[in-house]
Design an enzyme around this catalytic site. Structure first.
Site, PDB file in Angstrom:
ATOM      1  N   GLY A   1      15.492  29.073 -53.733  1.00  0.00           N
ATOM      2  CA  GLY A   1      15.477  27.615 -53.783  1.00  0.00           C
ATOM      3  C   GLY A   1      14.293  27.069 -53.019  1.00  0.00           C
ATOM      4  N   ASN A   2      14.326  25.796 -52.710  1.00  0.00           N
ATOM      5  CA  ASN A   2      13.259  25.195 -51.907  1.00  0.00           C
ATOM      6  C   ASN A   2      13.842  24.056 -51.075  1.00  0.00           C
ATOM      7  OD1 ASN A   2      12.850  22.520 -53.387  1.00  0.00           O
ATOM      8  ND2 ASN A   2      12.596  23.989 -55.061  1.00  0.00           N
ATOM      9  N   ARG A   3      12.994  23.450 -50.235  1.00  0.00           N
ATOM     10  CA  ARG A   3      13.487  22.494 -49.236  1.00  0.00           C
ATOM     11  C   ARG A   3      13.619  21.054 -49.724  1.00  0.00           C
ATOM     12  NH1 ARG A   3      13.465  25.196 -44.448  1.00  0.00           N
ATOM     13  NH2 ARG A   3      11.925  26.868 -44.222  1.00  0.00           N
TER      14      ARG A   3
ATOM     15  N   ALA B   1      11.787  19.139 -57.583  1.00  0.00           N
ATOM     16  CA  ALA B   1      10.973  20.287 -57.173  1.00  0.00           C
ATOM     17  C   ALA B   1      11.564  21.505 -57.894  1.00  0.00           C
ATOM     18  CB  ALA B   1      11.032  20.457 -55.662  1.00  0.00           C
TER      19      ALA B   1
END
Ligand code: CTP
Length: 216
Positions: free
Chosen positions: A21-23, A90
């Site tokens: 995943g990402n932030r 994102a």
């Protein structure tokens, strides 16, 4: 006016308990949904995993997804009837080639994952954009920011691209404030001051509505 908005990160599963995943928190996308609804637009908010609650405004319909493939399916389902598309998510560019059905056990000293490319939601929908539809993308660049953002705008058939600043404290992932620069296809630039994401969203929505009126 109908608006399709993507927001938040995507989670790409690796096994039953892990994901890539990402932030991204979804704050900018959710603020945009609120700002569009305040202007009377009907919004479909296609959101990746976010801690934020579904917006309470009845003009906002939230569709929760996890992966890029799910985000693409949900966005495609409403893209045809939306007047404005805003891609604030994102999206993970790659996903694990295989999803293990059981938890991956620890074995050797190193572990190599094979990743395969995900669908580009914005670029794929961009290929079917009609003349009266208006698309807005986001970009976060670390080198040659303006040139890369401009190139991305053309590649993905955006009418505007919002460039997130990485250089300013208080801007970007997780913060409640943001500082952005907006570019159009003609290379015209609008700079926004560092301000709350809610204010950035209101400013972006007015700019989008004004530009759309000119395009007509
Ligand atoms: N985007 C998308 N689907 C993807 C990747 C990106 O819809 N699979 C959208 C984002 O929501 C954003 C824009 O495309 O509006 C730019 O995303 P970015 O990741 O910067 O673009 P990339 O094509 O992945 O470029 P880069 O080579 O810089 O990673």
């Amino acid at each position: 006016m109908r608006v399709l908005l993507t927001a938040g990160p995507t989670y790409e599963p690796l096994d039953p308990v892990r994901f890539l995943g990402n932030r991204s928190t979804g704050k900018m996308g959710y603020a945009l949904a609120e700002a569009f609804a305040t202007e009377g637009a009907e919004v479909t908010l296609v959101s990746g995993p976010s801690q934020l609650p579904n917006p309470a405004n009845p003009l906002i319909r939230t569709v929760r997804v996890e992966t890029a493939a799910e985000m693409f399916a949900a966005a495609s389902a409403v893209a045809g009837e939306a007047d404005v598309w805003v891609f604030a998510a994102a999206v993970a560019d790659y996903r694990p080639a295989q999803i293990a059905t059981e938890k991956i056990k620890k074995s050797g000293e190193t572990l190599t994952l094979e990743l395969v490319k995900n669908v580009d939601v914005a670029a794929t929908l961009g290929q079917q954009k009609r003349a009266e539809q208006f698309a807005v993308g986001f970009a976060l660049e670390t080198t040659n920011e303006l040139a890369h953002a401009q190139d991305k705008l053309h590649r993905k058939n955006f009418d505007l691209i919002v460039l997130n600043s990485l250089r300013d404290a208080g801007a970007g992932f997780g913060h409640d404030t943001n500082k952005v620069t907006v570019l159009d296809a003609a290379g015209q630039i609008v700079n926004f001051e560092l301000q709350s994401k809610a204010d950035v969203a209101r400013g972006l929505v007015s700019l989008i509505l004004a530009r759309r009126a000119v395009n007509y």
